[in-house]
Design a protein around this motif. Structure first.
Motif, mmCIF file in Angstrom:
data_model
loop_
_atom_site.group_PDB
_atom_site.id
_atom_site.type_symbol
_atom_site.label_atom_id
_atom_site.label_comp_id
_atom_site.label_asym_id
_atom_site.label_seq_id
_atom_site.Cartn_x
_atom_site.Cartn_y
_atom_site.Cartn_z
ATOM 1 N N ALA A 107 47.407 92.520 24.541
ATOM 2 C CA ALA A 107 46.133 92.775 25.868
ATOM 3 C C ALA A 107 45.067 91.505 25.706
ATOM 4 O O ALA A 107 44.797 91.015 24.961
ATOM 5 C CB ALA A 107 46.105 94.002 25.659
ATOM 6 N N GLN A 108 45.472 91.478 26.230
ATOM 7 C CA GLN A 108 44.167 90.381 27.296
ATOM 8 C C GLN A 108 42.828 91.403 27.404
ATOM 9 O O GLN A 108 42.262 92.183 27.966
ATOM 10 C CB GLN A 108 43.305 89.635 28.576
ATOM 11 C CG GLN A 108 45.334 88.558 27.393
ATOM 12 C CD GLN A 108 45.249 86.973 28.857
ATOM 13 O OE1 GLN A 108 44.072 85.971 28.681
ATOM 14 N NE2 GLN A 108 46.788 87.198 28.713
ATOM 15 N N VAL A 109 41.366 90.435 27.113
ATOM 16 C CA VAL A 109 40.144 90.886 27.379
ATOM 17 C C VAL A 109 39.393 90.201 28.085
ATOM 18 O O VAL A 109 39.213 88.607 28.050
ATOM 19 C CB VAL A 109 39.550 91.325 26.001
ATOM 20 C CG1 VAL A 109 37.887 92.506 26.626
ATOM 21 C CG2 VAL A 109 39.759 92.144 25.302
ATOM 22 N N ALA A 110 38.462 90.653 29.351
ATOM 23 C CA ALA A 110 38.109 90.053 30.125
ATOM 24 C C ALA A 110 36.630 90.842 30.428
ATOM 25 O O ALA A 110 36.840 92.200 30.989
ATOM 26 C CB ALA A 110 38.486 89.143 30.819
ATOM 27 N N GLY A 149 25.909 86.816 30.346
ATOM 28 C CA GLY A 149 26.891 87.092 29.445
ATOM 29 C C GLY A 149 27.876 87.129 29.723
ATOM 30 O O GLY A 149 28.349 88.220 30.280
ATOM 31 N N GLU A 150 29.073 86.225 29.798
ATOM 32 C CA GLU A 150 30.957 86.580 29.398
ATOM 33 C C GLU A 150 31.351 86.882 29.134
ATOM 34 O O GLU A 150 31.702 86.508 27.748
ATOM 35 C CB GLU A 150 30.955 84.951 30.647
ATOM 36 C CG GLU A 150 30.394 84.200 32.018
ATOM 37 C CD GLU A 150 28.962 84.394 31.126
ATOM 38 O OE1 GLU A 150 27.430 84.330 32.134
ATOM 39 O OE2 GLU A 150 28.648 83.440 30.649
ATOM 40 N N ILE A 151 32.677 87.942 28.734
ATOM 41 C CA ILE A 151 33.138 87.977 27.952
ATOM 42 C C ILE A 151 34.901 86.996 28.822
ATOM 43 O O ILE A 151 35.133 87.514 29.546
ATOM 44 C CB ILE A 151 33.281 89.163 28.081
ATOM 45 C CG1 ILE A 151 31.703 89.685 27.795
ATOM 46 C CG2 ILE A 151 34.658 90.388 26.621
ATOM 47 C CD1 ILE A 151 31.729 91.333 28.156
ATOM 48 N N GLY A 152 35.178 86.627 27.696
ATOM 49 C CA GLY A 152 36.513 85.880 27.593
ATOM 50 C C GLY A 152 37.829 85.296 26.794
ATOM 51 O O GLY A 152 36.718 85.001 25.381
ATOM 52 N N PRO A 153 38.259 84.870 26.579
ATOM 53 C CA PRO A 153 38.955 83.811 25.819
ATOM 54 C C PRO A 153 38.040 82.619 25.518
ATOM 55 O O PRO A 153 37.741 81.850 26.327
ATOM 56 C CB PRO A 153 40.589 83.639 26.156
ATOM 57 C CG PRO A 153 40.688 83.734 27.609
ATOM 58 C CD PRO A 153 39.160 85.038 27.488
ATOM 59 N N PRO A 154 38.260 81.440 24.142
ATOM 60 C CA PRO A 154 37.600 80.453 24.319
ATOM 61 C C PRO A 154 37.684 79.779 25.767
ATOM 62 O O PRO A 154 39.117 79.578 25.505
ATOM 63 C CB PRO A 154 37.670 79.923 23.281
ATOM 64 C CG PRO A 154 38.013 81.048 22.498
ATOM 65 C CD PRO A 154 38.788 81.809 23.406
ATOM 66 N N SER A 155 37.376 78.599 26.136
ATOM 67 C CA SER A 155 37.594 78.031 27.270
ATOM 68 C C SER A 155 38.566 76.562 26.888
ATOM 69 O O SER A 155 38.909 76.251 25.187
ATOM 70 C CB SER A 155 35.877 76.958 27.958
ATOM 71 O OG SER A 155 35.925 76.617 26.839
#
Length: 305
Positions: free
Chosen positions: A153-156, A263-269
């Motif tokens: 699962a992905q998280v954002a 603050g943002e939650i996500g995978p590295p750019s």
């Protein structure tokens, strides 16, 4: 099916049967929090609802209740709406929305107990993504727990600049509000794509790459959620709505809502991406979360009760 997007709270006069509602409501607006939560509960009784009372809301003028029309594509995002809602019926999907209190967030066991009690079992590989809207900065245990127990699962998400988050499941009679975390769990045949963008030169290419992957998999984007740093926006680009309009240019007719975040939650750019990208707390970043579905399911309608 249809995806709706509005800068106004709905009224019960509309005959809708959505199974998902995301909402960002202006913190401190004259109409009280309780009355707006009651309105959402009344108007969307069969939906999983997740969102926050916050500042810096991103919304749209367009309303896509019965599916987008050509004229709606000309509508742009609206500046500083008091409320921003997105709702829709997405077939063959699973949505669970729950509140994690500050006490729940202190231990991995507390987090998993809450998820299992809500029916979000780690044994179920159908869970595609998690969207976090939080008033609390202490999210390291939550991110670690989600990635360890739901590895596919992905998280954002993001930290809201407001007082409360809220959540409701279809079986609940009222929305629950808290100063903790509203966690939307996404599963079934709906897909969840999350990515981060840090510089303007990468924004369009990141969106095009995301669209290409969705399209190659035989899916269509349904809607987008944007969690962008409160230091971005006009002060960064020199004008308003750059990121929202970039999304619409690539993903239209899919609508987008979101919020400016602390603050943002996500995978590295793409600039920092590792071989295995796990979501993390970031800063000065735009995080997009996109729901998509197989093209063959686009014309499915809600089942009649």
């Amino acid at each position: 099916m249809g995806i709706g997007c509005s800068s106004k709270l709905m009224t019960s006069e509309r005959k809708l049967s959505p199974n998902l509602v995301m909402g960002f409501l202006q913190d401190g607006e004259e109409s009280g929090e309780d009355s707006r939560l009651e309105t959402l509960t009344k108007d969307f009784p069969d939906a999983a609802i997740s969102g926050a009372f916050t500042e810096g809301i991103l919304g749209m003028h367009a309303c896509h209740v019965h599916g987008p029309t050509a004229s709606e594509l000309e509508h742009s995002v609206t500046g500083r709406p008091f409320n921003s809602l997105m709702w829709g019926y997405i077939p063959d999907s699973k949505f669970v929305s729950l509140i994690l209190s500050i006490n729940d967030l202190r231990t991995k066991a507390g987090i998993m107990n809450k998820l299992k009690a809500a029916g979000v079992s780690p044994k179920d590989s159908d869970w595609k993504g998690f969207m976090i809207t939080s008033c609390n900065q202490s999210l390291s245990k939550l991110l670690t727990t989600l990635h360890a127990n739901y590895p596919n699962a992905q998280v954002a998400g993001g930290l809201c600049m407001g007082s409360k988050v809220f959540a409701k499941n279809p079986s609940s009679k009222m929305l629950e509000s808290s100063d903790g975390v509203s966690l939307l769990c996404v599963g079934g045949r709906v897909h969840f794509t999350a990515f981060s963008s840090t510089v303007q030169s990468d924004l369009q290419s990141d969106l095009k790459n995301a669209y290409a992957k969705i399209h190659e998999a035989g899916r269509l984007p349904l809607c987008g959620h944007l969690f962008t740093c409160c230091a971005r926006g006009a002060r960064y680009y020199g004008e308003h709505h750059i990121e929202s309009r970039a999304f619409r240019k690539v993903m239209a007719p899919a609508p987008i809502i979101g919020m400016f975040a602390g603050g943002e939650i996500g995978p590295p750019s793409s600039k920092r991406r590792r071989k295995r990208s796990r979501s993390e707390m970031q800063g000065y970043t735009a995080v997009f979360a996109i729901l998509s579905i197989e093209k063959g399911l686009m014309n499915a309608k809600p089942a009649k009760n």
